[in-house]
Design a protein around this motif. Structure first.
Motif, short mmCIF file in Angstrom:
data_model
loop_
_atom_site.label_atom_id
_atom_site.label_comp_id
_atom_site.label_asym_id
_atom_site.label_seq_id
_atom_site.Cartn_x
_atom_site.Cartn_y
_atom_site.Cartn_z
N HIS A 1 0.85 -1.18 0.00
CA HIS A 1 0.00 0.00 0.00
C HIS A 1 0.89 1.23 0.00
O HIS A 1 2.09 1.14 0.25
N THR A 2 0.30 2.36 -0.32
CA THR A 2 1.06 3.60 -0.45
C THR A 2 0.58 4.61 0.58
O THR A 2 -0.62 4.74 0.82
N GLU A 3 1.54 5.28 1.20
CA GLU A 3 1.24 6.33 2.19
C GLU A 3 1.88 7.63 1.73
O GLU A 3 2.93 7.62 1.10
N GLU A 4 1.26 8.74 2.08
CA GLU A 4 1.84 10.06 1.80
C GLU A 4 3.05 10.32 2.68
O GLU A 4 4.00 10.97 2.26
N ALA A 5 2.99 9.83 3.91
CA ALA A 5 4.10 10.01 4.85
C ALA A 5 4.01 8.94 5.93
O ALA A 5 2.92 8.51 6.30
N ILE A 6 5.18 8.50 6.38
CA ILE A 6 5.23 7.59 7.52
C ILE A 6 6.24 8.14 8.51
O ILE A 6 7.14 8.90 8.14
N TYR A 7 6.10 7.73 9.77
CA TYR A 7 6.99 8.19 10.84
C TYR A 7 7.60 6.96 11.49
O TYR A 7 6.88 6.13 12.04
N LEU A 8 8.91 6.85 11.39
CA LEU A 8 9.62 5.68 11.89
C LEU A 8 10.27 5.99 13.24
O LEU A 8 10.95 7.02 13.39
N CYS A 9 10.07 5.07 14.18
CA CYS A 9 10.62 5.24 15.52
C CYS A 9 12.15 5.18 15.49
O CYS A 9 12.74 4.33 14.83
N ARG A 10 12.78 6.07 16.20
CA ARG A 10 14.23 5.97 16.40
C ARG A 10 14.61 6.06 17.87
O ARG A 10 15.78 6.06 18.21
N CYS A 11 13.60 6.07 18.75
CA CYS A 11 13.92 6.06 20.18
C CYS A 11 13.96 4.62 20.71
O CYS A 11 14.50 4.38 21.79
N GLY A 12 13.35 3.67 19.99
CA GLY A 12 13.35 2.27 20.38
C GLY A 12 12.22 1.87 21.32
O GLY A 12 12.13 0.73 21.73
N GLU A 13 11.32 2.78 21.68
CA GLU A 13 10.29 2.49 22.68
C GLU A 13 8.89 2.33 22.10
O GLU A 13 7.95 2.05 22.85
N SER A 14 8.72 2.50 20.81
CA SER A 14 7.39 2.37 20.22
C SER A 14 6.83 0.97 20.41
O SER A 14 7.55 -0.03 20.28
N LYS A 15 5.54 0.87 20.67
CA LYS A 15 4.86 -0.44 20.76
C LYS A 15 4.33 -0.85 19.40
O LYS A 15 3.67 -1.88 19.29
N LYS B 1 6.40 -0.76 16.36
CA LYS B 1 7.57 -0.66 15.48
C LYS B 1 7.28 -1.28 14.12
O LYS B 1 6.56 -2.27 14.05
N PRO B 2 7.80 -0.72 13.07
CA PRO B 2 8.82 0.32 13.06
C PRO B 2 8.26 1.74 13.15
O PRO B 2 9.01 2.70 13.04
N TYR B 3 6.94 1.86 13.35
CA TYR B 3 6.32 3.18 13.34
C TYR B 3 6.38 3.85 14.71
O TYR B 3 6.33 3.18 15.75
N CYS B 4 6.43 5.15 14.69
CA CYS B 4 6.39 5.94 15.91
C CYS B 4 4.98 5.92 16.48
O CYS B 4 4.01 6.05 15.74
N ASP B 5 4.85 5.72 17.78
CA ASP B 5 3.53 5.80 18.43
C ASP B 5 3.47 6.93 19.44
O ASP B 5 2.54 7.01 20.24
#
Ligand code: FES
Length: 64
Positions: free
Chosen positions: A34-48, A50-54
């Motif tokens: 599927h295609t998204e306009e934008a995604i946000y990837l976690c880089r703090c390591g704490e997202s529930k 992952k790999p997306y930021c929550d």
């Protein structure tokens, strides 16, 4: 936010996730796409989610 036909770009958001924008195609492990306009990837390591930021980076005080 960028429109679907704009060039892809990657932005490291201060103290937050990596924003990938510009019509991002996501391919799953079973071939689904599927295609998204934008995604946000976690880089703090704490997202529930992952790999997306929550949003967990806000509570854990991530700096980077
Ligand atoms: S950067 Fe947002 S949850 Fe990790």
């Amino acid at each position: 936010m960028k429109k679907n036909n704009e060039k892809p770009s990657i932005l490291f958001i201060e103290n937050g996730p990596i924003q990938v924008s510009g019509s991002v195609q996501i391919s799953g492990q079973y071939g689904e796409k599927h295609t998204e306009e934008a995604i946000y990837l976690c880089r703090c390591g704490e997202s529930k989610n992952k790999p997306y930021c929550d949003g967990s980076h806000k509570a854990n005080g991530f700096k980077g």
